[in-house]
Each structure stands twice: as C-alpha cells, then as structure tokens.
Design an enzyme around this catalytic site. Structure first.
Site, PDB file in Angstrom:
ATOM      1  N   TYR A  99     -22.663   2.433  -6.078  1.00 24.53           N
ATOM      2  CA  TYR A  99     -23.162   1.377  -5.194  1.00 24.53           C
ATOM      3  C   TYR A  99     -24.186   0.515  -5.936  1.00 24.53           C
ATOM      4  CZ  TYR A  99     -20.883   3.892  -1.408  1.00 24.53           C
ATOM      5  OH  TYR A  99     -19.957   4.505  -0.604  1.00 24.53           O
ATOM      6  N   ASN A 123     -15.133  -3.445   4.403  1.00 20.54           N
ATOM      7  CA  ASN A 123     -13.961  -3.942   3.690  1.00 20.54           C
ATOM      8  C   ASN A 123     -12.721  -3.824   4.586  1.00 20.54           C
ATOM      9  OD1 ASN A 123     -11.852  -4.449   1.872  1.00 20.54           O
ATOM     10  ND2 ASN A 123     -12.004  -2.417   0.932  1.00 20.54           N
ATOM     11  N   CYS A 131     -12.228   0.113  -2.347  1.00 20.60           N
ATOM     12  CA  CYS A 131     -13.554   0.640  -2.017  1.00 20.60           C
ATOM     13  C   CYS A 131     -13.611   2.156  -2.183  1.00 20.60           C
ATOM     14  CB  CYS A 131     -13.977   0.222  -0.614  1.00 20.60           C
ATOM     15  SG  CYS A 131     -12.809   0.654   0.674  1.00 20.60           S
ATOM     16  N   HIS A 132     -12.446   2.813  -2.262  1.00 16.87           N
ATOM     17  CA  HIS A 132     -12.437   4.260  -2.483  1.00 16.87           C
ATOM     18  C   HIS A 132     -12.947   4.629  -3.882  1.00 16.87           C
ATOM     19  CE1 HIS A 132      -8.455   2.822  -3.837  1.00 16.87           C
ATOM     20  NE2 HIS A 132      -8.529   3.796  -4.736  1.00 16.87           N
ATOM     21  N   GLU A 158      -5.184   8.738  -8.410  1.00 18.41           N
ATOM     22  CA  GLU A 158      -5.475   7.860  -9.547  1.00 18.41           C
ATOM     23  C   GLU A 158      -5.961   8.623 -10.776  1.00 18.41           C
ATOM     24  OE1 GLU A 158      -7.941   4.548  -8.438  1.00 18.41           O
ATOM     25  OE2 GLU A 158      -6.604   3.937  -6.818  1.00 18.41           O
TER      26      GLU A 158
END
Length: 164
Positions: A99, A123, A131-132, A158
């Site tokens: 952040y 979002n 945003c993950h 991912e």
C-alpha cells in the site's frame, strides 16, 4: 438514460458479474459476496454479447495463458481513486506491491496509506485491475474486497504463493 449491460461469467472463483457501458467498456467485475458488490438493477439489459472478449480473456487468465488483460474499461471515481487504480494496472502478473508503494507511485504522503487502501477497496474491476496483488508492508495478505480466500487463490494461481 444510458443502458448498462450485464452478464455472469463462470470462473474458478464463482460466477463473476460483469457490467458494461453502451460503448462496450467494462465498468465492473465483481465476485459473489464481495463488499460493496455491484447489484443488477431492473433497468439494466442482460446481454452476454458485449462481454465475449472479456470472457475469452478471463478464461485464458484462469487457464494460465494470459498474464495481462487488454480490455477497454471505464471505471469512474474521484481523481485520487482513478490515480490509485491506474497505479494498480502497472503491478505485473506474479508480482506484488505494498500500500505504501502505491501511495508513493501516486505522489501521496506516507500518511495517506489508509486513503490508498480505501481507493483500492473501491476498485470496481476485480481481477482485471489487479488489486489482489497489493499486500501489507510486512508481507501479510491484508484486505481484499472479494475475500482473503480469493486473494490467496489468485496469488497462488499467479505463482506468488506456493501451491498447497
């Protein structure tokens, strides 16, 4: 009055609700149970047609064949939120950012981390606008409007987190 189109798309995270503007831009992508999720209104038009490319790219993403979405989007927010959302677009597949790093990228002071978190939480384009991939300064998996379990699943998909 402008028409809003909507459809559901199946995914490993459950049925995704997608909305689009009359011009075809994706305006939201939400998951079941999401905080402040989009809710279909009676005056919206159910039509899967405008979402064929989004559906194709989402399927390719979940199959491991797509690392970057290339979809026309239109998310409307305050100028600050839009800056934060644009910064999310630069976080690469398989990467993470804090952040505080997002705050620095948008020129916000360190004290604005909570405001950055609020913008990220608002979002409207989950998965597509990643945003993950935002984590706490200590590496913790803090906050995700779609639920921490889904955040873990996306980051595992991912390759950020090891498969169980």
């Amino acid at each position: 009055m402008t028409t809003t189109y909507w459809t559901h798309v199946d995914s490993p995270l459950g049925p995704l609700l997608l909305t689009a503007a009359p011009t075809g831009e994706l305006t939201s992508l939400t998951v079941p149970g999401q905080k402040k999720a989009t809710v279909v209104r009676d005056d919206w038009t159910h039509d899967p047609g405008p979402f064929r490319e989004a559906e194709r790219q989402l399927a390719a993403y979940f199959a491991g064949d797509l690392k970057e979405f290339r979809l026309p989007t239109r998310a409307v927010g305050t100028p600050f939120r839009e800056k934060v959302w644009a910064a999310l677009d630069d976080v690469p597949y398989g990467g993470t950012v804090t952040y505080g790093e997002i705050a620095a990228r948008v020129g916000a002071p360190r004290a604005a981390v909570r405001a950055v978190g609020g913008a990220i939480g608002a979002n409207p384009l989950l998965i597509v606008r990643p945003c993950h991939r935002v984590i706490g300064a200590d590496g913790s998996l803090t906050g995700y409007a779609g639920g921490l379990e889904r955040k873990v699943r996306l980051l595992t998909h991912e390759g950020v987190l090891p498969r169980a």
